[in-house]
Design a protein around this motif. Structure first.
Motif, PDB file in Angstrom:
ATOM      1  N   ASP A  43       0.851  -1.198   0.000  1.00 60.86           N
ATOM      2  CA  ASP A  43       0.000   0.000   0.000  1.00 60.86           C
ATOM      3  C   ASP A  43       0.886   1.247   0.000  1.00 60.86           C
ATOM      4  O   ASP A  43       0.976   1.977   0.998  1.00 60.86           O
ATOM      5  CB  ASP A  43      -0.916  -0.018   1.225  1.00 60.86           C
ATOM      6  N   ILE A  44       1.549   1.499  -1.128  1.00 62.26           N
ATOM      7  CA  ILE A  44       2.487   2.606  -1.264  1.00 62.26           C
ATOM      8  C   ILE A  44       1.776   3.804  -1.888  1.00 62.26           C
ATOM      9  O   ILE A  44       1.089   3.664  -2.903  1.00 62.26           O
ATOM     10  CB  ILE A  44       3.691   2.195  -2.138  1.00 62.26           C
ATOM     11  N   SER A  45       1.950   4.976  -1.270  1.00 66.55           N
ATOM     12  CA  SER A  45       1.319   6.179  -1.816  1.00 66.55           C
ATOM     13  C   SER A  45       2.332   7.266  -2.181  1.00 66.55           C
ATOM     14  O   SER A  45       1.951   8.298  -2.720  1.00 66.55           O
ATOM     15  CB  SER A  45       0.318   6.758  -0.805  1.00 66.55           C
ATOM     16  N   ILE A  46       3.619   7.028  -1.881  1.00 61.52           N
ATOM     17  CA  ILE A  46       4.681   7.982  -2.217  1.00 61.52           C
ATOM     18  C   ILE A  46       5.828   7.204  -2.858  1.00 61.52           C
ATOM     19  O   ILE A  46       6.231   6.148  -2.356  1.00 61.52           O
ATOM     20  CB  ILE A  46       5.209   8.730  -0.978  1.00 61.52           C
ATOM     21  N   ALA A  47       6.356   7.732  -3.956  1.00 66.12           N
ATOM     22  CA  ALA A  47       7.496   7.094  -4.622  1.00 66.12           C
ATOM     23  C   ALA A  47       8.559   8.145  -4.925  1.00 66.12           C
ATOM     24  O   ALA A  47       8.250   9.218  -5.442  1.00 66.12           O
ATOM     25  CB  ALA A  47       7.052   6.402  -5.910  1.00 66.12           C
ATOM     26  N   ILE A  48       9.807   7.825  -4.594  1.00 63.29           N
ATOM     27  CA  ILE A  48      10.960   8.658  -4.946  1.00 63.29           C
ATOM     28  C   ILE A  48      11.659   7.957  -6.101  1.00 63.29           C
ATOM     29  O   ILE A  48      12.209   6.862  -5.928  1.00 63.29           O
ATOM     30  CB  ILE A  48      11.914   8.826  -3.752  1.00 63.29           C
ATOM     31  N   VAL A  49      11.615   8.560  -7.274  1.00 58.35           N
ATOM     32  CA  VAL A  49      12.067   7.889  -8.491  1.00 58.35           C
ATOM     33  C   VAL A  49      13.253   8.627  -9.104  1.00 58.35           C
ATOM     34  O   VAL A  49      13.183   9.844  -9.332  1.00 58.35           O
ATOM     35  CB  VAL A  49      10.919   7.796  -9.525  1.00 58.35           C
ATOM     36  N   ASP A  50      14.330   7.903  -9.372  1.00 59.01           N
ATOM     37  CA  ASP A  50      15.477   8.503 -10.056  1.00 59.01           C
ATOM     38  C   ASP A  50      15.125   8.719 -11.526  1.00 59.01           C
ATOM     39  O   ASP A  50      14.495   7.863 -12.161  1.00 59.01           O
ATOM     40  CB  ASP A  50      16.700   7.591  -9.942  1.00 59.01           C
ATOM     41  N   TYR A  51      15.534   9.857 -12.048  1.00 59.11           N
ATOM     42  CA  TYR A  51      15.196  10.195 -13.439  1.00 59.11           C
ATOM     43  C   TYR A  51      15.862   9.240 -14.426  1.00 59.11           C
ATOM     44  O   TYR A  51      15.264   8.836 -15.414  1.00 59.11           O
ATOM     45  CB  TYR A  51      15.626  11.633 -13.729  1.00 59.11           C
ATOM     46  N   ASN A  52      17.122   8.885 -14.172  1.00 55.01           N
ATOM     47  CA  ASN A  52      17.887   8.051 -15.102  1.00 55.01           C
ATOM     48  C   ASN A  52      17.890   6.599 -14.630  1.00 55.01           C
ATOM     49  O   ASN A  52      18.708   6.208 -13.794  1.00 55.01           O
ATOM     50  CB  ASN A  52      19.331   8.563 -15.218  1.00 55.01           C
ATOM     51  N   LEU A  53      16.969   5.832 -15.151  1.00 52.70           N
ATOM     52  CA  LEU A  53      16.895   4.411 -14.826  1.00 52.70           C
ATOM     53  C   LEU A  53      17.224   3.582 -16.061  1.00 52.70           C
ATOM     54  O   LEU A  53      16.948   4.000 -17.188  1.00 52.70           O
ATOM     55  CB  LEU A  53      15.493   4.046 -14.341  1.00 52.70           C
ATOM     56  N   PRO A  54      17.813   2.400 -15.877  1.00 53.48           N
ATOM     57  CA  PRO A  54      18.056   1.540 -17.038  1.00 53.48           C
ATOM     58  C   PRO A  54      16.749   0.997 -17.583  1.00 53.48           C
ATOM     59  O   PRO A  54      15.821   0.711 -16.826  1.00 53.48           O
ATOM     60  CB  PRO A  54      18.931   0.414 -16.452  1.00 53.48           C
ATOM     61  N   GLY A  55      16.663   0.872 -18.887  1.00 50.42           N
ATOM     62  CA  GLY A  55      15.430   0.373 -19.494  1.00 50.42           C
ATOM     63  C   GLY A  55      14.370   1.443 -19.500  1.00 50.42           C
ATOM     64  O   GLY A  55      14.473   2.448 -20.191  1.00 50.42           O
ATOM     65  N   LEU A  56      13.333   1.257 -18.689  1.00 50.81           N
ATOM     66  CA  LEU A  56      12.247   2.228 -18.582  1.00 50.81           C
ATOM     67  C   LEU A  56      12.723   3.388 -17.706  1.00 50.81           C
ATOM     68  O   LEU A  56      13.011   3.214 -16.533  1.00 50.81           O
ATOM     69  CB  LEU A  56      11.022   1.560 -17.953  1.00 50.81           C
ATOM     70  N   ASP A  57      12.819   4.607 -18.290  1.00 51.02           N
ATOM     71  CA  ASP A  57      13.348   5.728 -17.515  1.00 51.02           C
ATOM     72  C   ASP A  57      12.354   6.183 -16.452  1.00 51.02           C
ATOM     73  O   ASP A  57      11.216   5.722 -16.396  1.00 51.02           O
ATOM     74  CB  ASP A  57      13.747   6.898 -18.420  1.00 51.02           C
TER      75      ASP A  57
END
Length: 297
Positions: free
Chosen positions: A53-67
């Motif tokens: 039940d996650i409601s917040i995500a910290i996502v790096d802009y430069n990811l391998p594959g799907l950015d």
């Protein structure tokens, strides 16, 4: 009371292929009372989001594959289909205005530049949890873009353009007499900028840091800052090195530990630090560069 407890154990998804930074972020989140889930790629992130039940995500802009931006769109689509709320914070080690604009278009609620201090992370999470509408989210991102603009213009000036005189201040008094004659600060400044330009082109050949020398690029940038009488923040020095932010941050820590660099706190903003070269290394470096300048090297 129950609502307060819920906030303390709120799950946060961290998506970054840099495992060291992911672990650092997870540690900071635990210290703040959050429950971190760490993914190193888009597939792991999607699997964790589906099962928790996650409601917040910290996502790096430069990811391998799907950015990072594409991942945000995928997770948002899934959240909408299952009537779940999900807010995003974009993190990047190579901040640009284009990235900030991409984040805003993807409806990210905040934008953070690495290295991210625990204080900035906490405030971002508080903003994400408290923003009532998209207008507030856009304002936060626009403020971030405004702050970033001046730094990016300065870094661009090191490589391609002359630095505007308004940003230079009065030239610092550096090593007025060296072997071979008096230092011409204007010539030395131009020489160092040429070296930085060559270093940048060499990194491009290797597709990044492979052919570059992050330590030398960072030291050159700090020497140039001394000539131009300006201060260099830790994040600015990291960007100037040309290395990924987490790698550059570890390099800064090592150079500080070895007394090559000194950290100076910002008197107006206690969260920020500036970097300078230790005088016992700065003088020999200036002598070396001056000799290279005079010899045509």
């Amino acid at each position: 009371m129950e609502a307060g407890v819920f906030r303390q154990v709120a799950p946060v998804l961290v998506v970054d292929d840099d495992t060291d930074w992911g672990m650092e972020c997870a540690f900071a989140l635990r210290q703040m009372g959050y429950e971190p889930f760490v993914a190193s790629n888009a597939d792991e992130a999607q699997a964790l989001f589906r099962t928790h039940d996650i409601s917040i995500a910290i996502v790096d802009y430069n990811l391998p594959g799907l950015d990072g931006i594409a991942l945000i769109r995928e997770l948002s689509r899934y959240a909408d289909e299952h009537e779940r709320q999900l807010r995003f914070i974009i993190a990047t080690g190579h901040a640009t205005k284009d990235i900030a604009i991409d984040a805003m278009r993807a409806s990210a609620a905040d934008f953070l530049e690495k290295p991210i201090s625990p204080v900035d992370l906490r405030r971002a999470l508080q903003r994400v949890q408290g923003l009532p509408e998209a207008v507030g989210e856009r304002k936060v991102l626009l403020d971030r873009m405004s702050q970033l603009s001046g730094e990016l213009q300065r870094l661009a000036g090191l490589i391609d353009e002359p630095v505007p005189s308004a940003h230079l201040g009065r030239p610092a008094e550096i090593a007025p007499v060296l072997p071979g004659g008096e230092v011409d600060s204007a010539q030395l400044r131009k020489f160092i900028k040429d070296l930085l330009r060559k270093e940048s082109k060499r990194r491009e050949i290797g597709g990044g840091e492979l052919f570059g020398d992050p330590t030398w690029a960072m030291l050159l940038d700090l020497l140039l800052a001394k000539i131009e009488a300006r201060r260099v923040s830790v994040s600015s020095a990291c960007i100037a090195s040309g290395a990924p932010m987490s790698t550059a941050l570890r390099l800064v820590r090592r150079l500080v530990d070895e007394d090559v660099l000194c950290r100076l706190p910002d008197e107006q903003d206690k969260r920020r630090h500036f970097l300078v070269i230790n005088p016992k290394f700065e003088q020999p470096l200036m002598v070396y560069l001056t000799e290279q300048l005079h010899s045509g090297g």
